[in-house]
Design a protein around this motif. Structure first.
Motif, PDB file in Angstrom:
ATOM      1  N   TRP A 144       1.067 -13.347   5.585  1.00  0.00           N
ATOM      2  CA  TRP A 144       0.304 -14.364   5.325  1.00  0.00           C
ATOM      3  C   TRP A 144      -1.209 -14.017   5.152  1.00  0.00           C
ATOM      4  O   TRP A 144      -2.118 -14.126   4.180  1.00  0.00           O
ATOM      5  N   GLU A 198       6.225 -18.052   1.633  1.00  0.00           N
ATOM      6  CA  GLU A 198       7.425 -19.045   1.701  1.00  0.00           C
ATOM      7  C   GLU A 198       8.565 -18.400   1.586  1.00  0.00           C
ATOM      8  O   GLU A 198       9.517 -18.908   2.255  1.00  0.00           O
ATOM      9  N   LEU A 201       9.391 -17.066   4.791  1.00  0.00           N
ATOM     10  CA  LEU A 201       9.928 -17.888   5.896  1.00  0.00           C
ATOM     11  C   LEU A 201      11.267 -18.300   5.778  1.00  0.00           C
ATOM     12  O   LEU A 201      12.099 -18.461   6.678  1.00  0.00           O
ATOM     13  N   LYS A 205      14.327 -18.102   8.093  1.00  0.00           N
ATOM     14  CA  LYS A 205      15.445 -18.993   8.584  1.00  0.00           C
ATOM     15  C   LYS A 205      16.697 -18.621   8.132  1.00  0.00           C
ATOM     16  O   LYS A 205      17.526 -19.086   9.092  1.00  0.00           O
ATOM     17  N   THR A 211      10.433 -20.050  13.290  1.00  0.00           N
ATOM     18  CA  THR A 211       9.256 -20.137  12.575  1.00  0.00           C
ATOM     19  C   THR A 211       8.054 -20.885  12.779  1.00  0.00           C
ATOM     20  O   THR A 211       7.238 -20.890  12.146  1.00  0.00           O
ATOM     21  N   SER A 212       8.255 -21.577  13.867  1.00  0.00           N
ATOM     22  CA  SER A 212       7.507 -22.614  14.185  1.00  0.00           C
ATOM     23  C   SER A 212       6.153 -22.160  14.515  1.00  0.00           C
ATOM     24  O   SER A 212       5.157 -22.757  14.363  1.00  0.00           O
ATOM     25  N   GLU A 215       4.084 -21.250  11.569  1.00  0.00           N
ATOM     26  CA  GLU A 215       3.754 -22.419  10.950  1.00  0.00           C
ATOM     27  C   GLU A 215       2.842 -23.170  11.558  1.00  0.00           C
ATOM     28  O   GLU A 215       2.007 -23.824  10.723  1.00  0.00           O
ATOM     29  N   ASN A 216       2.781 -23.318  12.830  1.00  0.00           N
ATOM     30  CA  ASN A 216       1.819 -24.024  13.561  1.00  0.00           C
ATOM     31  C   ASN A 216       0.308 -23.389  13.164  1.00  0.00           C
ATOM     32  O   ASN A 216      -0.621 -24.034  13.089  1.00  0.00           O
ATOM     33  N   VAL A 218      -0.554 -21.588  10.581  1.00  0.00           N
ATOM     34  CA  VAL A 218      -1.201 -21.875   9.315  1.00  0.00           C
ATOM     35  C   VAL A 218      -1.464 -23.558   9.209  1.00  0.00           C
ATOM     36  O   VAL A 218      -2.617 -23.653   8.554  1.00  0.00           O
ATOM     37  N   GLU A 219      -0.893 -24.144   9.941  1.00  0.00           N
ATOM     38  CA  GLU A 219      -1.183 -25.699   9.935  1.00  0.00           C
ATOM     39  C   GLU A 219      -2.574 -25.860  10.536  1.00  0.00           C
ATOM     40  O   GLU A 219      -3.523 -26.614  10.189  1.00  0.00           O
TER      41      GLU A 219
END
Length: 361
Positions: A144, A198, A201, A205, A211-212, A215-216, A218-219
């Motif tokens: 990222w 992506e 990611l 998976k 990946t949580s 992903e959190n 980035v969110e």
């Protein structure tokens, strides 16, 4: 002994580079005339240069006219007319250190750090599914982070304003736009466009890696939180947090040559070597197709000349300016050391995971 100073006139401003002192001075349009006056009657040699992309040279010729009309004896350093410009080369005997010398110096200084990374203890440890899972869970932040650094370069080195205007270095614009195209919308293993982040990611998976957390992270940024606040709000290993903070500091410097130095020497030059090392661990390569594709894709892209082009970008941006070269060098070294700390953190977590597994057994 003469002192050589290079004047680069662009966009109605003058950039003066004093080769003796190794630093640049930005000044207004005609400050060079005042500088010559203060210099004691033109007892030193000066060279005037214009960018090849500079189509409007009227301000340069106006400066030249002012010099020629002065009462003091003006040395023959520049010839020009309304239709053409002729630049007098800097005499070799008066040169101190130029772009090639500065580039060689950076390569020499960072080589030990690059070699240390290429031989890092982490790579032989990636010989099991469990080890690779730990690696991916932490390394994903570097994936990222690399995109963020690239987007910073795009902001500064391509025209993103409306209306559009051409920039000084189309070869750099082409390089950055090409890299952004690949990083943001490359074709994945299904021949569908995805960003490399992506893709990573998806590979995580496939490997059943959680990946949580990333992903959190980035969110939080998507919702407007600053990078530093997002780092502090996310449960991260110390080496990961330091790595992200190092890049954030470089990107936030506001100096494009600093970002370019870090990008070229800690990303484009070293990443293919690192990924090749990981791919050489034969015990897992055939069993994890998406991660293998991602790593191999970066190795293959290294053959397209991006490394050399990135280094040329640094050379173009820094030019003859010793201070800019020093800043680019420091950024490259800081970024490489941060990556080394990241790898140390990953190796430490793999060791801890193996100890836990032994206890379970």
């Amino acid at each position: 002994m003469f002192r050589t100073v290079v004047f680069t006139l662009r966009n109605n401003s003058t950039k003066i580079l004093d080769l003796e002192k190794g630093k640049s001075i930005s000044s207004k349009k005609f400050d060079m005339v005042n500088l010559l006056r203060k210099d004691g009657g033109f007892n030193r040699e000066y060279v005037i240069s214009a960018s090849p992309a500079d189509r409007d040279t009227s301000h340069l010729e106006e400066s030249l006219s002012m010099l020629q009309n002065m009462k003091e004896p003006v040395p023959t350093i520049f010839k020009g007319s309304s239709s053409s410009l002729k630049i007098t080369p800097i005499p070799t005997t008066l040169r101190t250190r130029g772009p090639e010398e500065f580039m060689a110096n950076i390569r020499e200084l960072i080589l030990p750090i690059q070699n240390s990374l290429a031989q890092h203890k982490l790579f032989p440890m990636l010989n099991s599914r469990e080890a690779i899972q730990v690696f991916m869970q932490l390394h994903v932040y570097a994936v990222w982070d690399s995109l963020s650094m690239l987007k910073c370069l795009q902001k500064h080195l391509t025209c993103e304003s409306v209306p559009w205007v051409p920039l000084d270095h189309p070869e750099i614009t082409r390089l950055i736009n090409h890299l952004v195209l690949l990083e943001e919308s490359d074709l994945d293993w299904n021949n569908k466009p995805h960003s490399h982040f992506e893709m990573y990611l998806d590979a995580m998976k496939q490997m059943h890696v959680d990946t949580s957390n990333v992903e959190n992270f980035v969110e939080l940024i998507r919702k407007g939180m600053s990078v530093l606040d997002a780092i502090n709000s996310t449960r991260l290993e110390e080496g990961v947090a330091e790595y992200l903070k190092t890049t954030h500091e470089i990107v936030s410097s506001g100096k494009v040559h600093v970002v370019a130095g870090a990008f070229a020497f800690s990303r484009e030059v070293i990443i293919p070597q690192i990924f090749s090392q990981i791919l050489d661990q034969q015990d897992w390569r055939g069993n994890h197709a998406r991660l293998s594709f991602y790593l191999q894709r970066h190795v293959d892209l290294a053959g397209e000349g991006f490394e050399a082009a990135s280094v040329e970008m640094v050379k173009t941006l820094c030019g003859w300016d010793k201070q800019m070269w020093d800043e680019a060098n420091r950024a490259a070294q800081e970024s490489l050391r941060a990556r080394n700390r990241l790898f140390n953190a990953i190796a430490k977590q793999i060791k801890l995971a193996r100890r836990v597994e032994k206890i379970k057994l």
